[in-house]
Design a protein around this motif. Structure first.
Motif, PDB file in Angstrom:
ATOM      1  N   SER A  30      30.041  20.871  -1.288  1.00 35.31           N
ATOM      2  CA  SER A  30      31.095  20.136  -1.982  1.00 35.31           C
ATOM      3  C   SER A  30      30.675  18.706  -2.282  1.00 35.31           C
ATOM      4  CB  SER A  30      32.360  20.096  -1.118  1.00 35.31           C
ATOM      5  OG  SER A  30      32.790  21.401  -0.851  1.00 35.31           O
ATOM      6  N   PRO A  31      31.162  18.162  -3.410  1.00 33.45           N
ATOM      7  CA  PRO A  31      30.870  16.752  -3.708  1.00 33.45           C
ATOM      8  C   PRO A  31      31.689  15.830  -2.814  1.00 33.45           C
ATOM      9  CG  PRO A  31      32.255  17.681  -5.415  1.00 33.45           C
ATOM     10  CD  PRO A  31      31.903  18.805  -4.492  1.00 33.45           C
ATOM     11  N   LYS A  32      31.182  14.617  -2.626  1.00 35.63           N
ATOM     12  CA  LYS A  32      31.874  13.641  -1.771  1.00 35.63           C
ATOM     13  C   LYS A  32      33.249  13.307  -2.333  1.00 35.63           C
ATOM     14  CE  LYS A  32      31.007   9.407   0.730  1.00 35.63           C
ATOM     15  NZ  LYS A  32      30.016   8.380   1.030  1.00 35.63           N
ATOM     16  N   VAL A  33      33.311  13.126  -3.641  1.00 31.35           N
ATOM     17  CA  VAL A  33      34.583  12.860  -4.312  1.00 31.35           C
ATOM     18  C   VAL A  33      34.954  14.125  -5.072  1.00 31.35           C
ATOM     19  CG1 VAL A  33      35.760  11.423  -6.001  1.00 31.35           C
ATOM     20  CG2 VAL A  33      34.002  10.431  -4.533  1.00 31.35           C
ATOM     21  N   ASP A  34      36.056  14.742  -4.690  1.00 37.10           N
ATOM     22  CA  ASP A  34      36.467  16.001  -5.318  1.00 37.10           C
ATOM     23  C   ASP A  34      36.952  15.735  -6.739  1.00 37.10           C
ATOM     24  OD1 ASP A  34      37.132  18.594  -5.783  1.00 37.10           O
ATOM     25  OD2 ASP A  34      38.800  18.656  -4.370  1.00 37.10           O
ATOM     26  N   PRO A  35      36.314  16.350  -7.754  1.00 33.46           N
ATOM     27  CA  PRO A  35      36.717  16.093  -9.135  1.00 33.46           C
ATOM     28  C   PRO A  35      38.117  16.591  -9.462  1.00 33.46           C
ATOM     29  CG  PRO A  35      34.928  17.690  -9.063  1.00 33.46           C
ATOM     30  CD  PRO A  35      35.164  17.210  -7.674  1.00 33.46           C
ATOM     31  N   SER A  36      38.633  17.569  -8.719  1.00 24.94           N
ATOM     32  CA  SER A  36      39.988  18.047  -8.990  1.00 24.94           C
ATOM     33  C   SER A  36      41.031  17.000  -8.611  1.00 24.94           C
ATOM     34  CB  SER A  36      40.257  19.348  -8.246  1.00 24.94           C
ATOM     35  OG  SER A  36      40.198  19.144  -6.854  1.00 24.94           O
ATOM     36  N   LEU A  37      40.719  16.161  -7.622  1.00 22.74           N
ATOM     37  CA  LEU A  37      41.645  15.092  -7.250  1.00 22.74           C
ATOM     38  C   LEU A  37      41.553  13.914  -8.212  1.00 22.74           C
ATOM     39  CD1 LEU A  37      41.099  15.083  -3.395  1.00 22.74           C
ATOM     40  CD2 LEU A  37      42.917  16.192  -4.685  1.00 22.74           C
ATOM     41  N   MET A  38      40.386  13.730  -8.807  1.00 23.32           N
ATOM     42  CA  MET A  38      40.174  12.622  -9.732  1.00 23.32           C
ATOM     43  C   MET A  38      40.651  12.959 -11.138  1.00 23.32           C
ATOM     44  SD  MET A  38      39.007  10.473  -7.684  1.00 23.32           S
ATOM     45  CE  MET A  38      38.574   9.161  -8.788  1.00 23.32           C
ATOM     46  N   GLU A  39      41.015  14.215 -11.392  1.00 24.52           N
ATOM     47  CA  GLU A  39      41.410  14.655 -12.722  1.00 24.52           C
ATOM     48  C   GLU A  39      42.671  13.953 -13.210  1.00 24.52           C
ATOM     49  OE1 GLU A  39      42.933  18.804 -13.529  1.00 24.52           O
ATOM     50  OE2 GLU A  39      40.822  18.955 -14.143  1.00 24.52           O
ATOM     51  N   ASP A  40      43.622  13.745 -12.320  1.00 24.10           N
ATOM     52  CA  ASP A  40      44.894  13.145 -12.718  1.00 24.10           C
ATOM     53  C   ASP A  40      44.812  11.634 -12.896  1.00 24.10           C
ATOM     54  OD1 ASP A  40      45.977  15.667 -12.626  1.00 24.10           O
ATOM     55  OD2 ASP A  40      46.622  15.447 -10.534  1.00 24.10           O
ATOM     56  N   SER A  41      43.987  10.967 -12.114  1.00 29.98           N
ATOM     57  CA  SER A  41      43.916   9.511 -12.212  1.00 29.98           C
ATOM     58  C   SER A  41      42.698   9.105 -13.036  1.00 29.98           C
ATOM     59  CB  SER A  41      43.834   8.885 -10.819  1.00 29.98           C
ATOM     60  OG  SER A  41      42.651   9.290 -10.187  1.00 29.98           O
ATOM     61  N   ASP A  42      42.881   8.132 -13.908  1.00 28.14           N
ATOM     62  CA  ASP A  42      41.806   7.669 -14.781  1.00 28.14           C
ATOM     63  C   ASP A  42      41.098   6.447 -14.238  1.00 28.14           C
ATOM     64  OD1 ASP A  42      42.322   9.665 -16.624  1.00 28.14           O
ATOM     65  OD2 ASP A  42      43.812   8.459 -17.682  1.00 28.14           O
ATOM     66  N   ASP A  43      41.466   5.967 -13.061  1.00 28.89           N
ATOM     67  CA  ASP A  43      40.890   4.730 -12.555  1.00 28.89           C
ATOM     68  C   ASP A  43      39.666   4.923 -11.670  1.00 28.89           C
ATOM     69  OD1 ASP A  43      43.261   5.747 -11.022  1.00 28.89           O
ATOM     70  OD2 ASP A  43      42.338   4.468  -9.500  1.00 28.89           O
ATOM     71  N   GLY A  44      39.240   6.150 -11.387  1.00 24.87           N
ATOM     72  CA  GLY A  44      38.117   6.365 -10.484  1.00 24.87           C
ATOM     73  C   GLY A  44      36.942   7.031 -11.168  1.00 24.87           C
ATOM     74  N   PRO A  45      35.814   7.100 -10.471  1.00 22.35           N
ATOM     75  CA  PRO A  45      34.636   7.742 -11.049  1.00 22.35           C
ATOM     76  C   PRO A  45      34.818   9.254 -11.136  1.00 22.35           C
ATOM     77  CG  PRO A  45      34.218   7.169  -8.791  1.00 22.35           C
ATOM     78  CD  PRO A  45      35.569   6.596  -9.138  1.00 22.35           C
ATOM     79  N   SER A  46      34.123   9.878 -12.072  1.00 21.91           N
ATOM     80  CA  SER A  46      34.183  11.319 -12.225  1.00 21.91           C
ATOM     81  C   SER A  46      32.810  11.851 -12.580  1.00 21.91           C
ATOM     82  CB  SER A  46      35.200  11.706 -13.300  1.00 21.91           C
ATOM     83  OG  SER A  46      34.772  11.206 -14.548  1.00 21.91           O
ATOM     84  N   LEU A  47      32.652  13.158 -12.440  1.00 15.62           N
ATOM     85  CA  LEU A  47      31.388  13.778 -12.793  1.00 15.62           C
ATOM     86  C   LEU A  47      31.251  13.828 -14.310  1.00 15.62           C
ATOM     87  CD1 LEU A  47      31.420  16.750 -10.286  1.00 15.62           C
ATOM     88  CD2 LEU A  47      29.984  14.736 -10.193  1.00 15.62           C
ATOM     89  N   PRO A  48      30.031  13.696 -14.842  1.00 14.95           N
ATOM     90  CA  PRO A  48      29.863  13.752 -16.288  1.00 14.95           C
ATOM     91  C   PRO A  48      30.220  15.133 -16.834  1.00 14.95           C
ATOM     92  CG  PRO A  48      27.753  13.387 -15.196  1.00 14.95           C
ATOM     93  CD  PRO A  48      28.800  13.438 -14.148  1.00 14.95           C
ATOM     94  N   THR A  49      30.880  15.149 -17.987  1.00  7.68           N
ATOM     95  CA  THR A  49      31.260  16.420 -18.596  1.00  7.68           C
ATOM     96  C   THR A  49      30.470  16.690 -19.865  1.00  7.68           C
ATOM     97  OG1 THR A  49      33.050  15.320 -19.779  1.00  7.68           O
ATOM     98  CG2 THR A  49      33.588  16.352 -17.660  1.00  7.68           C
ATOM     99  N   LYS A  50      29.766  15.720 -20.384  1.00  6.66           N
ATOM    100  CA  LYS A  50      28.971  15.909 -21.590  1.00  6.66           C
ATOM    101  C   LYS A  50      27.534  15.504 -21.320  1.00  6.66           C
ATOM    102  CE  LYS A  50      32.876  15.083 -24.576  1.00  6.66           C
ATOM    103  NZ  LYS A  50      33.514  14.188 -25.509  1.00  6.66           N
ATOM    104  N   GLN A  51      26.637  15.990 -22.165  1.00  8.54           N
ATOM    105  CA  GLN A  51      25.208  15.742 -21.985  1.00  8.54           C
ATOM    106  C   GLN A  51      24.860  14.263 -22.132  1.00  8.54           C
ATOM    107  OE1 GLN A  51      23.336  17.994 -20.900  1.00  8.54           O
ATOM    108  NE2 GLN A  51      21.250  17.387 -21.291  1.00  8.54           N
ATOM    109  N   ASN A  52      25.552  13.539 -23.016  1.00 10.43           N
ATOM    110  CA  ASN A  52      25.184  12.152 -23.297  1.00 10.43           C
ATOM    111  C   ASN A  52      25.879  11.139 -22.386  1.00 10.43           C
ATOM    112  OD1 ASN A  52      27.726  12.448 -24.293  1.00 10.43           O
ATOM    113  ND2 ASN A  52      27.267  11.750 -26.370  1.00 10.43           N
ATOM    114  N   GLU A  53      26.692  11.597 -21.435  1.00 10.06           N
ATOM    115  CA  GLU A  53      27.343  10.654 -20.523  1.00 10.06           C
ATOM    116  C   GLU A  53      26.354  10.144 -19.481  1.00 10.06           C
ATOM    117  OE1 GLU A  53      31.009  11.678 -18.708  1.00 10.06           O
ATOM    118  OE2 GLU A  53      31.728  12.697 -20.499  1.00 10.06           O
ATOM    119  N   GLU A  54      26.734   9.072 -18.810  1.00  7.20           N
ATOM    120  CA  GLU A  54      25.882   8.471 -17.784  1.00  7.20           C
ATOM    121  C   GLU A  54      25.619   9.459 -16.651  1.00  7.20           C
ATOM    122  OE1 GLU A  54      26.151   4.899 -14.481  1.00  7.20           O
ATOM    123  OE2 GLU A  54      27.659   5.063 -16.025  1.00  7.20           O
ATOM    124  N   PHE A  55      24.359   9.501 -16.193  1.00  9.67           N
ATOM    125  CA  PHE A  55      23.976  10.402 -15.103  1.00  9.67           C
ATOM    126  C   PHE A  55      24.441   9.817 -13.779  1.00  9.67           C
ATOM    127  CE2 PHE A  55      20.874  11.367 -11.746  1.00  9.67           C
ATOM    128  CZ  PHE A  55      21.119  12.726 -11.641  1.00  9.67           C
TER     129      PHE A  55
END
Length: 142
Positions: A30-55
């Motif tokens: 599991s990732p340290k920060v669960d992306p399902s919890l970050m889905e609702d809030s826009d103020d935190g980091p998230s995993l990249p969803t597109k190829q050109n986003e920051e690694f």
């Protein structure tokens, strides 16, 4: 497991050790920060969803060293438990084996669906190579 096989007992201890190792393995995947919890809030980091986003590298909830350390401690505690008859509870062990296999399959199916949904892979396949622009490298050569 060899000790439990040779002694023909302590199946509850083995089952508890298997559940503990499954719990450690899920935390390792599991990732340290669960992306399902970050889905609702826009103020935190998230995993990249597109190829050109920051690694952003995959950071585990349970680092590898801590995973192996906790697994080794669990094995040692289970081994010590096999020296005491109080932990030798009579059970029908095939039921425990079937229940563990069913629990493992359900848990891993849920974890794999989570990994596919949020597009994260906990394992790397070698070093990533980046290519620069071809004409920029030729300009420096001349």
């Amino acid at each position: 497991m060899i000790r439990v096989y040779l002694l023909q007992g302590w199946y509850i201890v083995t089952y508890a050790l298997g559940i503990y190792h499954l719990n450690l393995f899920i935390a390792f995947l599991s990732p340290k920060v669960d992306p399902s919890l970050m889905e609702d809030s826009d103020d935190g980091p998230s995993l990249p969803t597109k190829q050109n986003e920051e690694f952003r590298p995959f950071i585990r909830r349970l680092p590898e060293f801590k995973f192996w350390h906790a697994a080794t401690k669990g094995i040692l505690v289970a081994m010590v438990c096999t020296f005491f008859d109080a932990f030798n509870v009579p059970v029908f062990w095939p039921i425990l084996v079937m229940y563990f296999i069913m629990l493992f399959c359900i848990t891993m199916k849920r974890q794999i669906k989570h990994m596919i949904k949020y597009r994260y892979i906990p394992f790397t396949h070698g070093k990533r190579r980046y290519r620069g622009k071809e004409d920029a490298s030729k300009a420096f050569a001349s």
